[in-house]
Design a protein around this motif. Structure first.
Motif, PDB file in Angstrom:
ATOM      1  N   ASN A 110     -40.178 -16.318  43.694  1.00  0.00           N
ATOM      2  CA  ASN A 110     -39.064 -16.938  42.994  1.00  0.00           C
ATOM      3  C   ASN A 110     -37.938 -17.381  43.917  1.00  0.00           C
ATOM      4  O   ASN A 110     -36.765 -17.142  43.658  1.00  0.00           O
ATOM      5  N   THR A 111     -38.300 -18.001  45.005  1.00  0.00           N
ATOM      6  CA  THR A 111     -37.295 -18.565  45.899  1.00  0.00           C
ATOM      7  C   THR A 111     -37.716 -19.987  46.243  1.00  0.00           C
ATOM      8  O   THR A 111     -38.874 -20.353  46.092  1.00  0.00           O
ATOM      9  N   SER A 112     -36.743 -20.750  46.712  1.00  0.00           N
ATOM     10  CA  SER A 112     -37.083 -22.075  47.233  1.00  0.00           C
ATOM     11  C   SER A 112     -36.878 -22.043  48.735  1.00  0.00           C
ATOM     12  O   SER A 112     -36.261 -21.130  49.282  1.00  0.00           O
ATOM     13  N   VAL A 113     -37.389 -23.055  49.407  1.00  0.00           N
ATOM     14  CA  VAL A 113     -37.313 -23.062  50.863  1.00  0.00           C
ATOM     15  C   VAL A 113     -35.861 -23.033  51.331  1.00  0.00           C
ATOM     16  O   VAL A 113     -35.523 -22.400  52.317  1.00  0.00           O
ATOM     17  N   THR A 114     -34.981 -23.695  50.577  1.00  0.00           N
ATOM     18  CA  THR A 114     -33.578 -23.754  51.018  1.00  0.00           C
ATOM     19  C   THR A 114     -32.868 -22.418  50.881  1.00  0.00           C
ATOM     20  O   THR A 114     -31.904 -22.152  51.578  1.00  0.00           O
ATOM     21  N   THR A 115     -33.339 -21.551  49.978  1.00  0.00           N
ATOM     22  CA  THR A 115     -32.639 -20.275  49.797  1.00  0.00           C
ATOM     23  C   THR A 115     -33.367 -19.121  50.460  1.00  0.00           C
ATOM     24  O   THR A 115     -32.760 -18.132  50.837  1.00  0.00           O
ATOM     25  N   SER A 116     -34.663 -19.253  50.621  1.00  0.00           N
ATOM     26  CA  SER A 116     -35.431 -18.157  51.189  1.00  0.00           C
ATOM     27  C   SER A 116     -35.217 -18.117  52.704  1.00  0.00           C
ATOM     28  O   SER A 116     -34.878 -19.114  53.326  1.00  0.00           O
TER      29      SER A 116
END
Lengths: 195, 170
Positions: B141-147
């Protein structure tokens, strides 16, 4: 007149001996060196083009570690050979000079799987050189043969301490049948979240 | 007598020529490394730029890659502007022991899409391998920009390049 013939004979014999000596030198020293140098130059070119992308190391509760690696070189479609070993984290800054026969290195048993879930074939290496032609490792080493530009899964067994405090060093080599050259290395460890 | 003396000199010169014809190539072979690796460096630089460009775009959310890890896990890719399409070589999910490949074929992302993943990927991290060998590590449940995207590349004797270095818990 007789002396002159003897002199000429001596000169002729000397020239023949010198010629044989040069021939012997060429075939005994120069030819293998040339083969080695050519292999080394090919390795150097592949080394310059190849990048290694490792994924993070995840270690399960039973000590099986798993890492993804892709050796990427769009202009090379052959095979590399691969070896991995564990080093303690304080050695990570010298990952390039640590070799599998160093006493602090943990040579765990590992298997390599291709994306089609088939295990990669193995090769036994005896000597590994770096791209400057210096010997990095001598002794028998079981390495896996992997294709270029394809991600592979490496499973490491009996990883100590859930992988905490360890890094995985990945050696990438090319094998031209006679010589094995290390064309690159990379290291990877646990990701942030599982640390 | 004069002629004979000259013959010896000529013989010596011939001998010297033979000697040089062996030693000069020997010198070249043994001591001169040609520019093969320089050539390779230039090629590698182009690949590296391509990868960096792709990674920069992904970091900026173009395309946005989101990994939803519910009971039906999927990867959602939202393409915002026209750009070089991203090729996904493989997606791996962690099954608790090892990384397992999830795709049968590579995927060319030229528009927004949803890539379903096996149910076994539920609540486990995944790794996306792109066509230019960027490796994106995604927690559930993350996106590349936040992970915390995992990115570490090393090229022997050329350069070292690191994004977020790995951090073990030690």
């Amino acid at each position: 007149m007789v002396e002159s013939v003897v002199q000429t004979m001596i000169i002729v014999i000397a020239v023949i001996v010198a010629g044989l000596a040069i021939l012997g030198y060429t075939s005994a020293l120069l030819v293998p060196t040339e083969a080695f140098t050519i292999a080394e130059q090919q390795a150097a070119q592949i080394a310059a083009q190849t990048t290694i992308s490792p994924g993070p190391l995840l270690v399960s509760s039973n000590g099986v570690g798993s890492v993804l690696v892709e050796a990427y070189d769009p202009s090379y479609s052959g095979n590399y050979t691969l070896y991995v070993f564990l080093i303690p984290s304080y050695l990570v800054t010298s990952a390039g000079v640590v070799t599998p026969n160093s006493p602090v290195v943990d040579n765990v048993y590992f298997t390599v799987y291709l994306p089609n879930k088939i295990q990669a074939s193995t090769v036994t290496g005896t000597r590994i050189y770096d791209i400057n032609g210096n010997e990095l490792y001598q002794g028998k080493l079981l390495v896996y043969s992997i294709p270029a530009n394809t991600p592979v899964t490496i499973n490491l067994y009996n990883v100590p301490n859930q992988g905490k405090g360890y890094y995985v060093v990945i050696w990438l080599m090319i094998n031209n049948g006679l010589y094995m050259f290390r064309v690159g290395y990379a290291y990877t460890g646990l990701p942030y979240s599982t640390g | 007598m004069k002629l004979k003396a000259l013959a010896t000199t000529i013989a010596l010169i011939i001998f010297l020529v033979i000697l040089l014809s062996v030693l000069v190539p020997a010198f070249f072979i043994l001591y001169i490394t040609p520019g093969y690796s320089d050539q390779g460096n230039i090629a590698a630089q182009a690949y590296q730029e391509e990868r960096d460009l792709q990674l920069n775009n992904i970091f900026k959310g173009n395309p946005l890659i989101y990994y939803s890890s519910g009971t039906s896990p999927y990867v959602k890719i939202t393409v915002r502007t026209v750009q070089t399409p991203i090729n996904i070589t493989q997606i791996y999910y962690y099954n608790g022991t090892m990384w397992v490949p999830a795709l049968n074929n590579s995927i060319n992302v030229d528009s927004s899409m949803i890539i379903p993943l096996p149910k076994a990927a539920f609540n486990e991290p995944i790794v996306i391998v792109t066509g230019v060998s960027n490796i994106l590590y995604l927690n559930p449940n993350t996106s590349v920009t936040t992970s915390a995207v995992y990115y570490l590349v090393m090229v022997y004797s050329v350069w070292e390049y690191g994004g977020n270095p790995p951090q073990g818990g030690f």
